[in-house]
Design a protein around this motif. Structure first.
Motif, PDB file in Angstrom:
ATOM      1  N   UNK A  45     -42.426 -28.455 -42.244  1.00  0.00           N
ATOM      2  CA  UNK A  45     -43.554 -29.518 -42.553  1.00  0.00           C
ATOM      3  C   UNK A  45     -43.060 -30.684 -41.892  1.00  0.00           C
ATOM      4  N   UNK A  46     -41.744 -31.076 -41.596  1.00  0.00           N
ATOM      5  CA  UNK A  46     -41.361 -32.368 -41.045  1.00  0.00           C
ATOM      6  C   UNK A  46     -41.144 -32.189 -39.602  1.00  0.00           C
ATOM      7  N   UNK A  47     -41.425 -30.981 -39.299  1.00  0.00           N
ATOM      8  CA  UNK A  47     -40.956 -30.728 -37.702  1.00  0.00           C
ATOM      9  C   UNK A  47     -42.139 -30.584 -36.732  1.00  0.00           C
ATOM     10  N   UNK A  48     -41.989 -30.951 -35.509  1.00  0.00           N
ATOM     11  CA  UNK A  48     -42.965 -31.237 -34.437  1.00  0.00           C
ATOM     12  C   UNK A  48     -43.340 -29.599 -34.157  1.00  0.00           C
ATOM     13  N   UNK A  49     -42.442 -28.729 -34.112  1.00  0.00           N
ATOM     14  CA  UNK A  49     -42.651 -27.546 -33.749  1.00  0.00           C
ATOM     15  C   UNK A  49     -42.642 -26.634 -35.094  1.00  0.00           C
ATOM     16  N   UNK A  50     -43.584 -25.728 -35.356  1.00  0.00           N
ATOM     17  CA  UNK A  50     -43.625 -25.154 -36.549  1.00  0.00           C
ATOM     18  C   UNK A  50     -43.471 -23.685 -36.301  1.00  0.00           C
ATOM     19  N   UNK A  51     -43.209 -23.030 -35.116  1.00  0.00           N
ATOM     20  CA  UNK A  51     -43.469 -21.658 -34.674  1.00  0.00           C
ATOM     21  C   UNK A  51     -42.026 -21.439 -33.789  1.00  0.00           C
ATOM     22  N   UNK A  52     -41.846 -19.855 -33.889  1.00  0.00           N
ATOM     23  CA  UNK A  52     -40.797 -19.404 -33.041  1.00  0.00           C
ATOM     24  C   UNK A  52     -40.939 -17.877 -32.786  1.00  0.00           C
ATOM     25  N   UNK A  53     -40.103 -17.331 -31.947  1.00  0.00           N
ATOM     26  CA  UNK A  53     -40.237 -15.789 -31.820  1.00  0.00           C
ATOM     27  C   UNK A  53     -38.987 -15.394 -32.818  1.00  0.00           C
ATOM     28  N   UNK A  54     -39.090 -14.933 -34.084  1.00  0.00           N
ATOM     29  CA  UNK A  54     -38.240 -14.580 -34.918  1.00  0.00           C
ATOM     30  C   UNK A  54     -38.079 -13.122 -34.842  1.00  0.00           C
ATOM     31  N   UNK A  55     -36.722 -12.709 -35.254  1.00  0.00           N
ATOM     32  CA  UNK A  55     -36.570 -11.154 -35.423  1.00  0.00           C
ATOM     33  C   UNK A  55     -37.142 -10.719 -36.537  1.00  0.00           C
ATOM     34  N   UNK A  56     -37.888  -9.638 -36.468  1.00  0.00           N
ATOM     35  CA  UNK A  56     -38.542  -9.033 -37.960  1.00  0.00           C
ATOM     36  C   UNK A  56     -38.031  -7.881 -38.444  1.00  0.00           C
ATOM     37  N   UNK A  57     -37.638  -7.921 -39.857  1.00  0.00           N
ATOM     38  CA  UNK A  57     -37.059  -6.566 -40.302  1.00  0.00           C
ATOM     39  C   UNK A  57     -35.582  -6.022 -39.912  1.00  0.00           C
ATOM     40  N   UNK A 200     -31.341 -27.386 -37.292  1.00  0.00           N
ATOM     41  CA  UNK A 200     -30.632 -27.808 -36.296  1.00  0.00           C
ATOM     42  C   UNK A 200     -31.321 -27.446 -34.945  1.00  0.00           C
ATOM     43  N   UNK A 201     -31.458 -26.186 -34.746  1.00  0.00           N
ATOM     44  CA  UNK A 201     -31.896 -25.669 -33.445  1.00  0.00           C
ATOM     45  C   UNK A 201     -33.219 -26.274 -33.186  1.00  0.00           C
ATOM     46  N   UNK A 202     -34.278 -26.044 -34.054  1.00  0.00           N
ATOM     47  CA  UNK A 202     -35.569 -26.480 -33.841  1.00  0.00           C
ATOM     48  C   UNK A 202     -35.429 -28.121 -33.524  1.00  0.00           C
ATOM     49  N   UNK A 203     -34.972 -28.656 -34.564  1.00  0.00           N
ATOM     50  CA  UNK A 203     -34.894 -30.144 -34.508  1.00  0.00           C
ATOM     51  C   UNK A 203     -34.331 -30.696 -33.355  1.00  0.00           C
ATOM     52  N   UNK A 204     -33.121 -30.099 -33.100  1.00  0.00           N
ATOM     53  CA  UNK A 204     -32.491 -30.608 -31.645  1.00  0.00           C
ATOM     54  C   UNK A 204     -33.222 -30.381 -30.414  1.00  0.00           C
ATOM     55  N   UNK A 234     -38.791 -21.100 -29.028  1.00  0.00           N
ATOM     56  CA  UNK A 234     -37.407 -20.804 -29.424  1.00  0.00           C
ATOM     57  C   UNK A 234     -37.577 -19.101 -29.961  1.00  0.00           C
ATOM     58  N   UNK A 235     -36.711 -18.277 -29.444  1.00  0.00           N
ATOM     59  CA  UNK A 235     -36.651 -17.047 -29.608  1.00  0.00           C
ATOM     60  C   UNK A 235     -35.028 -16.661 -30.215  1.00  0.00           C
ATOM     61  N   UNK A 236     -35.026 -15.767 -30.688  1.00  0.00           N
ATOM     62  CA  UNK A 236     -33.600 -15.164 -31.233  1.00  0.00           C
ATOM     63  C   UNK A 236     -33.251 -13.482 -30.958  1.00  0.00           C
ATOM     64  N   UNK A 237     -32.067 -12.860 -31.095  1.00  0.00           N
ATOM     65  CA  UNK A 237     -31.975 -11.696 -30.992  1.00  0.00           C
ATOM     66  C   UNK A 237     -30.653 -11.426 -30.170  1.00  0.00           C
ATOM     67  N   UNK A 238     -30.473 -10.296 -29.816  1.00  0.00           N
ATOM     68  CA  UNK A 238     -29.460  -9.780 -28.849  1.00  0.00           C
ATOM     69  C   UNK A 238     -29.572  -8.692 -27.838  1.00  0.00           C
ATOM     70  N   UNK A 239     -29.191  -8.726 -26.683  1.00  0.00           N
ATOM     71  CA  UNK A 239     -29.288  -7.629 -25.986  1.00  0.00           C
ATOM     72  C   UNK A 239     -27.800  -7.124 -25.319  1.00  0.00           C
ATOM     73  N   UNK A 240     -27.624  -5.894 -25.050  1.00  0.00           N
ATOM     74  CA  UNK A 240     -26.491  -5.277 -24.610  1.00  0.00           C
ATOM     75  C   UNK A 240     -26.537  -4.309 -23.440  1.00  0.00           C
TER      76      UNK A 240
END
Length: 417
Positions: A45-57, A200-204, A234-240
């Protein structure tokens, strides 16, 4: 002088906003799907950005014994999961391999930022009583994924972490490549992971004015090269990747996905967070990668661009590409962060996976969401807008750049024996 060994890629693993395995991820990339949506991890609610690419499931129980996952921050859980997939994909049986010659090199730009914030919140809620989790330090430090992966499999080869902001996992891949071709290791599990979608990540990143605020249509917020681009997602996850000497791969009769032929690193030496206006570091990094591989610019068929969808970053990268390659309409360039978001320190590993899959399948993944390209770039390269395109790809490059001016480019070649 000792002859350098040939290096190949024999395994891939991925936990992403577009699927929690490589096949699903690649299918969605080729289809041009977006992994971006409203943030579910905290109240925006208080953040300028309200979306991201989250890992699902994501299900930690597939990779960890009961209660084991609590020892690790989410970025380490993603790392272990991606590495386990890559190990399986490569058909690695460590009981038949000299594990003293198997290493792990892992990159992360932020480490356990979720754990760090959560523990500080607890500290202040408890009237500053120091009741920290006994796993607090190992959960936050960036080197822990490489240690955990080696412990799980008894791997006693070289082992460390690379930190170069958003170039971190590409740097890890280059280090793996160099150690293998020098004969310091036979196999290296290399990649990166990130889990920074929290307050912290989004706010920063909001404070540094780096994130898109296109809240009305999040799936179209990441639009590389578009004249209306306003920041990254912003996205999250991992690659190997399993990076291996050709000699070792042939001895194991391993599946060979692509040949790893070059890595280039440089620095912008310009600004704390901004890229050089003329792409000076990117220009030098790409030249260094091609010199390393002993190939010419006209041999490159495809570039997976860093292309974060920031106004200055995209412009400077395209200037660098033009300096290196000239105006080549036959050169395909795509910005796949338009689909995945920007995985920060894990971006390079994920985009290297996309790059070798493009080589393997002769498909250039698309840049989605981009509608109006600045006129000066409209007749320079093929930016692969909207849809994936078939193309015979023999040589492909992937670029990553990080805060602090860190530059890393990798080059892959279609394996031909």
């Amino acid at each position: 002088m000792k002859e350098l060994k040939r290096v190949v890629i024999t395994g891939l693993g991925a936990i992403t906003p577009l699927g929690n395995n490589v096949d699903e991820f690649w299918e969605n990339i080729v289809a041009g799907k977006s992994g971006v949506a409203q943030i579910t991890k905290f109240d925006t609610t208080a953040f300028k950005t309200k979306f991201a690419a989250e890992v699902k499931g994501f299900d930690p129980s597939k990779y960890f014994e009961k209660n084991e996952a609590r020892k690790y921050d989410l970025f380490t859980q993603y790392a272990v999961a991606a590495a386990e997939q890559a190990i399986k994909h490569a058909g690695l049986d460590f009981s038949t391999i000299d594990t003293n010659k198997v290493g792990v090199i892992w990159g992360s730009g932020n480490g356990g930022i979720i754990t760090f914030q959560d523990q500080l919140e607890e500290f202040f809620k408890n009237n500053k009583q120091p009741r920290f989790n006994p796993y607090f330090i190992p959960k936050i430090i960036a080197d822990i994924p490489s240690g955990v992966i080696s412990i799980r499999h008894g791997l006693r080869g070289l082992n460390f972490s690379t930190i170069s902001a958003c170039a971190s996992s590409t740097t890890a891949l280059i280090d793996a490549f160099n150690y293998i071709r020098l004969g310091k290791a036979d196999i290296v599990i290399a990649g990166g992971s990130e889990a920074a979608i929290n307050e912290s990540g989004i706010g920063g990143f909001n404070a540094s004015k780096a994130l898109s605020t296109h809240n009305e249509n999040p799936q179209k917020a990441s639009r590389p090269f578009d004249v209306s681009r306003d920041g990254f997602v912003m996205g999250e996850g991992g690659g190997a990747m399993i990076v291996e000497s050709l000699e070792s791969a042939l001895r194991r009769n391993a599946p060979i996905i692509a040949e790893f032929i070059g890595g280039g690193m440089a620095a912008d030496a310009y600004h704390l967070t901004g890229t050089h206006p003329e792409g000076e570091g990117a220009y030098l990094g790409m030249l260094d990668a091609m010199s390393d591989a002993n190939i010419h610019p006209d041999q490159i068929d495809y570039i997976n661009a860093h292309a974060t969808s920031t106004p200055l970053g995209d412009e400077s990268e395209l200037r660098a590409v033009q300096r290196v390659f000239g105006n080549r309409k036959d050169l395909h360039v795509s910005g796949t962060k338009s689909m995945t978001g920007h995985l920060l320190g894990a971006a390079g590993a994920l985009e290297a996976i996309i790059t070798v899959k493009a080589l393997l399948h002769n498909i250039v993944p698309p840049t989605i969401n981009t509608e109006v390209v600045d006129e000066q770039w409209s007749n320079t390269f093929n930016l692969t807008l909207g849809k994936a395109q078939p193309k015979n790809i023999n040589f492909a490059m992937s670029n990553t750049f990080g805060f602090g001016g860190h530059i890393a480019s990798v080059l892959f070649k279609k394996y031909q024996g």
